[in-house]
Design a protein around this motif. Structure first.
Motif, PDB file in Angstrom:
ATOM      1  N   ALA A  17       0.822  -1.211   0.000  1.00 28.53           N
ATOM      2  CA  ALA A  17       0.000   0.000   0.000  1.00 28.53           C
ATOM      3  C   ALA A  17       0.856   1.261   0.000  1.00 28.53           C
ATOM      4  O   ALA A  17       0.567   2.217  -0.732  1.00 28.53           O
ATOM      5  CB  ALA A  17      -0.937  -0.008   1.203  1.00 28.53           C
ATOM      6  N   VAL A  18       1.911   1.264   0.802  1.00 30.42           N
ATOM      7  CA  VAL A  18       2.797   2.431   0.847  1.00 30.42           C
ATOM      8  C   VAL A  18       3.503   2.604  -0.496  1.00 30.42           C
ATOM      9  O   VAL A  18       3.600   3.728  -1.021  1.00 30.42           O
ATOM     10  CB  VAL A  18       3.809   2.307   2.007  1.00 30.42           C
ATOM     11  CG1 VAL A  18       4.899   3.354   1.901  1.00 30.42           C
ATOM     12  CG2 VAL A  18       3.095   2.413   3.342  1.00 30.42           C
ATOM     13  N   MET A  19       3.986   1.518  -1.067  1.00 33.12           N
ATOM     14  CA  MET A  19       4.652   1.617  -2.368  1.00 33.12           C
ATOM     15  C   MET A  19       3.690   2.096  -3.452  1.00 33.12           C
ATOM     16  O   MET A  19       4.094   2.832  -4.356  1.00 33.12           O
ATOM     17  CB  MET A  19       5.272   0.273  -2.769  1.00 33.12           C
ATOM     18  CG  MET A  19       6.537  -0.062  -2.033  1.00 33.12           C
ATOM     19  SD  MET A  19       7.848   1.179  -2.215  1.00 33.12           S
ATOM     20  CE  MET A  19       8.162   1.098  -3.951  1.00 33.12           C
ATOM     21  N   LEU A  20       2.434   1.704  -3.379  1.00 28.83           N
ATOM     22  CA  LEU A  20       1.458   2.167  -4.356  1.00 28.83           C
ATOM     23  C   LEU A  20       1.212   3.666  -4.207  1.00 28.83           C
ATOM     24  O   LEU A  20       1.078   4.380  -5.209  1.00 28.83           O
ATOM     25  CB  LEU A  20       0.150   1.391  -4.227  1.00 28.83           C
ATOM     26  CG  LEU A  20      -0.923   1.712  -5.265  1.00 28.83           C
ATOM     27  CD1 LEU A  20      -0.401   1.499  -6.683  1.00 28.83           C
ATOM     28  CD2 LEU A  20      -2.151   0.854  -5.025  1.00 28.83           C
ATOM     29  N   LEU A  21       1.168   4.151  -2.982  1.00 30.65           N
ATOM     30  CA  LEU A  21       1.016   5.595  -2.777  1.00 30.65           C
ATOM     31  C   LEU A  21       2.229   6.357  -3.303  1.00 30.65           C
ATOM     32  O   LEU A  21       2.086   7.415  -3.936  1.00 30.65           O
ATOM     33  CB  LEU A  21       0.793   5.898  -1.300  1.00 30.65           C
ATOM     34  CG  LEU A  21      -0.549   5.445  -0.726  1.00 30.65           C
ATOM     35  CD1 LEU A  21      -0.596   5.708   0.770  1.00 30.65           C
ATOM     36  CD2 LEU A  21      -1.691   6.135  -1.437  1.00 30.65           C
ATOM     37  N   TYR A  51       4.091  -6.504  -5.116  1.00 28.68           N
ATOM     38  CA  TYR A  51       2.693  -6.906  -5.285  1.00 28.68           C
ATOM     39  C   TYR A  51       2.581  -8.401  -5.558  1.00 28.68           C
ATOM     40  O   TYR A  51       1.662  -9.058  -5.061  1.00 28.68           O
ATOM     41  CB  TYR A  51       2.034  -6.100  -6.412  1.00 28.68           C
ATOM     42  CG  TYR A  51       0.589  -6.472  -6.623  1.00 28.68           C
ATOM     43  CD1 TYR A  51      -0.364  -6.212  -5.637  1.00 28.68           C
ATOM     44  CD2 TYR A  51       0.171  -7.098  -7.782  1.00 28.68           C
ATOM     45  CE1 TYR A  51      -1.691  -6.554  -5.813  1.00 28.68           C
ATOM     46  CE2 TYR A  51      -1.154  -7.444  -7.965  1.00 28.68           C
ATOM     47  CZ  TYR A  51      -2.081  -7.170  -6.985  1.00 28.68           C
ATOM     48  OH  TYR A  51      -3.393  -7.518  -7.163  1.00 28.68           O
ATOM     49  N   ILE A  52       3.513  -8.951  -6.307  1.00 31.09           N
ATOM     50  CA  ILE A  52       3.512 -10.399  -6.550  1.00 31.09           C
ATOM     51  C   ILE A  52       3.705 -11.153  -5.239  1.00 31.09           C
ATOM     52  O   ILE A  52       3.011 -12.140  -4.963  1.00 31.09           O
ATOM     53  CB  ILE A  52       4.578 -10.786  -7.589  1.00 31.09           C
ATOM     54  CG1 ILE A  52       4.180 -10.240  -8.958  1.00 31.09           C
ATOM     55  CG2 ILE A  52       4.766 -12.295  -7.647  1.00 31.09           C
ATOM     56  CD1 ILE A  52       5.268 -10.345 -10.009  1.00 31.09           C
ATOM     57  N   ILE A  53       4.616 -10.679  -4.397  1.00 29.89           N
ATOM     58  CA  ILE A  53       4.830 -11.299  -3.088  1.00 29.89           C
ATOM     59  C   ILE A  53       3.569 -11.159  -2.243  1.00 29.89           C
ATOM     60  O   ILE A  53       3.144 -12.101  -1.565  1.00 29.89           O
ATOM     61  CB  ILE A  53       6.058 -10.690  -2.385  1.00 29.89           C
ATOM     62  CG1 ILE A  53       7.321 -10.992  -3.193  1.00 29.89           C
ATOM     63  CG2 ILE A  53       6.193 -11.215  -0.960  1.00 29.89           C
ATOM     64  CD1 ILE A  53       8.538 -10.213  -2.753  1.00 29.89           C
ATOM     65  N   TYR A  54       2.948  -9.982  -2.301  1.00 31.44           N
ATOM     66  CA  TYR A  54       1.690  -9.761  -1.576  1.00 31.44           C
ATOM     67  C   TYR A  54       0.620 -10.748  -2.035  1.00 31.44           C
ATOM     68  O   TYR A  54      -0.101 -11.317  -1.219  1.00 31.44           O
ATOM     69  CB  TYR A  54       1.210  -8.316  -1.801  1.00 31.44           C
ATOM     70  CG  TYR A  54      -0.208  -8.068  -1.366  1.00 31.44           C
ATOM     71  CD1 TYR A  54      -0.514  -7.882  -0.027  1.00 31.44           C
ATOM     72  CD2 TYR A  54      -1.252  -8.016  -2.293  1.00 31.44           C
ATOM     73  CE1 TYR A  54      -1.821  -7.658   0.382  1.00 31.44           C
ATOM     74  CE2 TYR A  54      -2.552  -7.792  -1.897  1.00 31.44           C
ATOM     75  CZ  TYR A  54      -2.835  -7.610  -0.568  1.00 31.44           C
ATOM     76  OH  TYR A  54      -4.119  -7.401  -0.167  1.00 31.44           O
ATOM     77  N   LYS A  71     -14.430 -12.843  -1.460  1.00 29.03           N
ATOM     78  CA  LYS A  71     -13.645 -12.104  -0.467  1.00 29.03           C
ATOM     79  C   LYS A  71     -12.158 -12.202  -0.785  1.00 29.03           C
ATOM     80  O   LYS A  71     -11.429 -11.222  -0.687  1.00 29.03           O
ATOM     81  CB  LYS A  71     -13.910 -12.638   0.932  1.00 29.03           C
ATOM     82  CG  LYS A  71     -13.156 -11.875   2.002  1.00 29.03           C
ATOM     83  CD  LYS A  71     -13.377 -12.464   3.366  1.00 29.03           C
ATOM     84  CE  LYS A  71     -14.754 -12.071   3.831  1.00 29.03           C
ATOM     85  NZ  LYS A  71     -15.008 -12.463   5.216  1.00 29.03           N
ATOM     86  N   LEU A  72     -11.708 -13.385  -1.187  1.00 29.32           N
ATOM     87  CA  LEU A  72     -10.300 -13.567  -1.530  1.00 29.32           C
ATOM     88  C   LEU A  72      -9.922 -12.684  -2.719  1.00 29.32           C
ATOM     89  O   LEU A  72      -8.858 -12.062  -2.716  1.00 29.32           O
ATOM     90  CB  LEU A  72     -10.002 -15.033  -1.836  1.00 29.32           C
ATOM     91  CG  LEU A  72      -8.557 -15.362  -2.217  1.00 29.32           C
ATOM     92  CD1 LEU A  72      -7.601 -14.954  -1.107  1.00 29.32           C
ATOM     93  CD2 LEU A  72      -8.416 -16.828  -2.536  1.00 29.32           C
ATOM     94  N   ILE A  77      -7.120  -7.968  -4.998  1.00 33.90           N
ATOM     95  CA  ILE A  77      -7.196  -6.765  -5.825  1.00 33.90           C
ATOM     96  C   ILE A  77      -6.894  -5.507  -5.013  1.00 33.90           C
ATOM     97  O   ILE A  77      -6.456  -4.496  -5.570  1.00 33.90           O
ATOM     98  CB  ILE A  77      -8.586  -6.676  -6.498  1.00 33.90           C
ATOM     99  CG1 ILE A  77      -8.708  -7.770  -7.537  1.00 33.90           C
ATOM    100  CG2 ILE A  77      -8.828  -5.319  -7.123  1.00 33.90           C
ATOM    101  CD1 ILE A  77     -10.079  -7.908  -8.141  1.00 33.90           C
ATOM    102  N   SER A  78      -7.067  -5.552  -3.713  1.00 36.41           N
ATOM    103  CA  SER A  78      -6.889  -4.349  -2.896  1.00 36.41           C
ATOM    104  C   SER A  78      -5.470  -3.780  -2.980  1.00 36.41           C
ATOM    105  O   SER A  78      -5.267  -2.605  -2.684  1.00 36.41           O
ATOM    106  CB  SER A  78      -7.255  -4.622  -1.445  1.00 36.41           C
ATOM    107  OG  SER A  78      -6.314  -5.456  -0.827  1.00 36.41           O
ATOM    108  N   GLY A  79      -4.518  -4.575  -3.403  1.00 38.76           N
ATOM    109  CA  GLY A  79      -3.145  -4.081  -3.561  1.00 38.76           C
ATOM    110  C   GLY A  79      -2.951  -3.218  -4.785  1.00 38.76           C
ATOM    111  O   GLY A  79      -1.884  -2.656  -4.991  1.00 38.76           O
TER     112      GLY A  79
END
Length: 110
Positions: A17-21, A51-54, A71-72, A77-79
């Motif tokens: 999330a931080v990297m996406l910001l 993101y791949i690791i996430y 839900k999964l 996708i939330s990343g």
């Protein structure tokens, strides 16, 4: 389920999330001010790998927690949505914590 599965997911959710910001800020500078193209390239590649690791850790958590497919998919996708991973991570932790507490070993005192 082990607590380490949840911890790995939480760490990667925050990092992603931080990297996406950071990537969003870089994109604003790249396309809005026409500067920082090299930095944007590096940040985007780092975010892609993270993101791949996430995805791997989130899928591992989802399969061990027996999450429904919808839900999964939302967790996975939330990343890719800025700030979504922060909110989804909090919700997932609230739902998974009782599963970890139930799986803790019972100690018997003599």
């Amino acid at each position: 389920m082990k607590r380490s599965v949840l911890t790995r997911y939480r760490v990667m959710a925050y990092v992603t999330a931080v990297m996406l910001l950071i990537l969003c800020v870089c994109m604003i500078f790249k396309y809005g001010f026409h500067t920082g193209e090299d930095l944007t390239l590096v940040v985007s590649q780092i975010h892609g790998v993270l993101y791949i690791i996430y995805l791997i850790f989130a899928f591992d958590l989802g399969s061990k927690a027996k999450m429904p497919m919808g839900k999964l998919l939302w967790v996975l996708i939330s990343g890719t949505i800025p700030t979504a991973a922060f909110f989804v991570e909090r919700k997932v932790v609230r739902e998974i914590e009782p599963l970890i507490a139930d799986a803790s070993p019972v100690t018997v005192e003599a």
